[in-house]
Write an enzyme that holds these catalytic residues in place. Structure first.
Site, mmCIF file in Angstrom:
data_model
loop_
_atom_site.group_PDB
_atom_site.id
_atom_site.type_symbol
_atom_site.label_atom_id
_atom_site.label_comp_id
_atom_site.label_asym_id
_atom_site.label_seq_id
_atom_site.Cartn_x
_atom_site.Cartn_y
_atom_site.Cartn_z
ATOM 1 N N HIS A 170 0.834 -1.203 0.000
ATOM 2 C CA HIS A 170 0.000 0.000 0.000
ATOM 3 C C HIS A 170 0.874 1.260 0.000
ATOM 4 O O HIS A 170 0.451 2.319 -0.469
ATOM 5 C CB HIS A 170 -0.903 0.043 1.247
ATOM 6 C CG HIS A 170 -1.967 -1.003 1.267
ATOM 7 N ND1 HIS A 170 -1.735 -2.276 1.705
ATOM 8 C CD2 HIS A 170 -3.277 -0.960 0.896
ATOM 9 C CE1 HIS A 170 -2.855 -2.980 1.623
ATOM 10 N NE2 HIS A 170 -3.801 -2.209 1.137
ATOM 11 N N ASP B 51 -4.826 -6.040 -7.388
ATOM 12 C CA ASP B 51 -4.971 -5.335 -6.131
ATOM 13 C C ASP B 51 -5.234 -3.867 -6.480
ATOM 14 O O ASP B 51 -5.102 -3.452 -7.636
ATOM 15 C CB ASP B 51 -3.705 -5.489 -5.288
ATOM 16 C CG ASP B 51 -3.988 -5.466 -3.792
ATOM 17 O OD1 ASP B 51 -5.063 -4.982 -3.402
ATOM 18 O OD2 ASP B 51 -3.118 -5.917 -3.018
#
Length: 481
Positions: free
Chosen positions: A184, A256
């Site tokens: 992330h 993702d």
């Protein structure tokens, strides 16, 4: 070449968007009518079961075969239970119990909960083999550190989830379990030869392909021996060569979230990342959590421009839309399979509790919960023993600011029970617990990924293998609280 309208519809057919709020805004519904594949729901979309069911019904008025996705892993990553914690233990607990039939039952129950809510794509299970104890993003989301164990539970989880007509999405290919960075926030590197990946990281993906998984999610990680300088999400060698060619996966490759730094920074933005992912072999692109009409439009425009300019073949785009549409048809009518025992989650969590030492001198304690952060994947979800304490006093402390002597004084003769997550990673937490244990009867409850660290002098060390609502209740029962 398709006309502009046809190209835009194809581009939208590869996208999973998102929207804020408890009801879908007009633009989110309009995009579905224009061909958008679907939306992902996050905690900010969820208030109650009835509200979620009404929201998903509203989405289906715009497109009956809409994909409605969610990250519902059970355990520490929950969206349906983001206000209270999940009623199910997560993968680490299921792995330590090592009963694949139980894993299948828990995931069937999760699937039924999703089906009842009208959700038909679960971005789960996590099938990464967590070989790095200090992995900041996987941890208790993994079934364990053994490839064989993870493989058998991954297959069981997919079978259970898909028994409810909810498409499973095994993640994160080719394996995020050996990383010490969070994709992330940056692009992690797994510097391992392909032979090691085949032995350590890839067996669970082979298992879920064998179990008929509908989709597999790519990881924003760099594996130089396989992907070169790019993340796997942008790697034809990973997605087309290895996953499709060698492992024979014919379902949907899901990315993702493209807003994550591991993808967006590597490509120069979300829209360029979408084109690179499609070109590599991805089919369904998760844009992320912070999405609006302008962003979806920009991504769709980037894809259509890439086709017109020859950077992305029309055939590749059509193939992606075809695969995604096939999964949407398969999951169009999710169904709850029978009634699941309401105690299933707690029963499973009880079987995962491990107690070392003696609890004899730890009755009627002062509970000290050490404040811990959360990963972006987890979000800010309640955790700990608090909801189950039935009058037992609890205080929350920041380890670096807490004084052992003041906590002993507050205990006023009572034993102290310290509750934390990933305690071994925090020098301040370790120091505080060791200082307490040197002067007072102390027990420790570890609700994160277990480690070999044990504080000298502690009377008992309890490991729950997760911090869900179910794990908390199981721990308090084991402690007699």
């Amino acid at each position: 070449m398709a006309n502009d309208h046809g190209l835009r519809r194809l581009a939208l057919g590869t996208l999973l968007a998102a929207f804020p709020g408890e009801r879908a805004p007009g633009w989110a519904l309009d995009l579905l009518g224009e061909g958008l594949a679907g939306h992902t729901l996050f905690g900010y979309n969820i208030v109650s079961p009835a509200q979620v069911a009404a929201l998903t019904a509203e989405l289906r008025t715009a497109r009956p075969d809409v994909l409605i996705a969610i990250d519902e892993e059970g355990g520490d990553v929950t969206r349906l239970g983001h206000r209270t914690g999940s009623p199910y233990p997560g993968n680490a607990a299921l792995g330590v119990v090592d009963d694949p039939e139980l894993t299948a039952r828990v995931y069937a129950a999760i699937g039924s909960d999703l089906a009842d809510s009208g959700i038909n794509l679960d971005l789960a299970p996590t099938v990464d083999v967590n070989t790095a104890d200090d992995n900041p993003i996987i941890g208790t989301r993994s079934f364990g550190a053994s490839p064989r164990l993870v493989a058998r539970h991954a297959a069981a989880a997919v079978t259970g989830l898909q028994s409810a007509g909810v498409a499973a999405c095994a993640k994160h290919f080719p394996g995020h379990g050996a990383t010490l960075a969070d994709s992330h926030l940056e692009l992690p590197t797994v510097d391992a030869p392909l032979e090691l990946l085949r032995e350590r990281d890839l067996p669970p993906f082979a298992a879920v392909v064998g179990a008929g998984v509908q989709s597999i999610m790519s990881a924003h990680i760099r594996v130089p021996s396989l992907t070169g300088d790019d993340p796997a999400t942008f790697s034809p060698a990973a997605l087309t060569g290895l996953l499709r060619g060698e492992y024979g996966f014919e379902g949907v490759v899901v990315t993702d979230a493209l807003e994550m730094k591991g993808a967006a920074l590597a490509a120069g933005g979300i829209a360029p990342a979408a084109v690179r992912a499609l070109a590599a072999g991805a089919d369904l692109l998760c844009i992320g959590a912070q999405v609006d009409l302008d962003l979806v439009t920009a991504v769709a425009d980037e894809i259509t421009d890439a086709v017109r300019e020859g950077h992305l073949s029309l055939g590749r785009l059509e193939d992606a839309v075809s695969r995604t549409a096939k999964m949407a048809t398969w999951s169009a009518t999710p169904r709850a399979e029978g009634d699941h025992d309401a105690s299933l989650g707690v029963d499973a969590a009880r079987r995962a509790v491990r107690v070392e030492g003696s609890l004899v001198d730890l009755d009627r304690p002062l509970v000290v919960q050490i404040v811990a952060g959360h990963s972006i994947a987890e979000g800010r979800v309640p955790w700990g023993l608090g909801p189950h304490l039935n009058g037992t006093e609890q205080v929350e402390v920041v380890a670096a600011a807490a004084s052992a002597s003041s906590l002993v004084a507050k205990a006023d003769g009572r034993p102290i029970l310290v509750v934390g997550r990933h305690l071994h990673r925090s020098p301040a937490s370790r120091s505080l617990i060791e200082a307490l244990a040197a002067a007072h009867p102390v027990g420790v409850v570890e609700m994160g990924w277990p480690s070999s660290w044990r504080p000298a002098g502690s009377r008992a060390f309890v490991t729950t293998h997760g911090a869900s609502l179910a794990n908390g209740r199981a721990a308090t029962e084991a402690l007699g609280l």
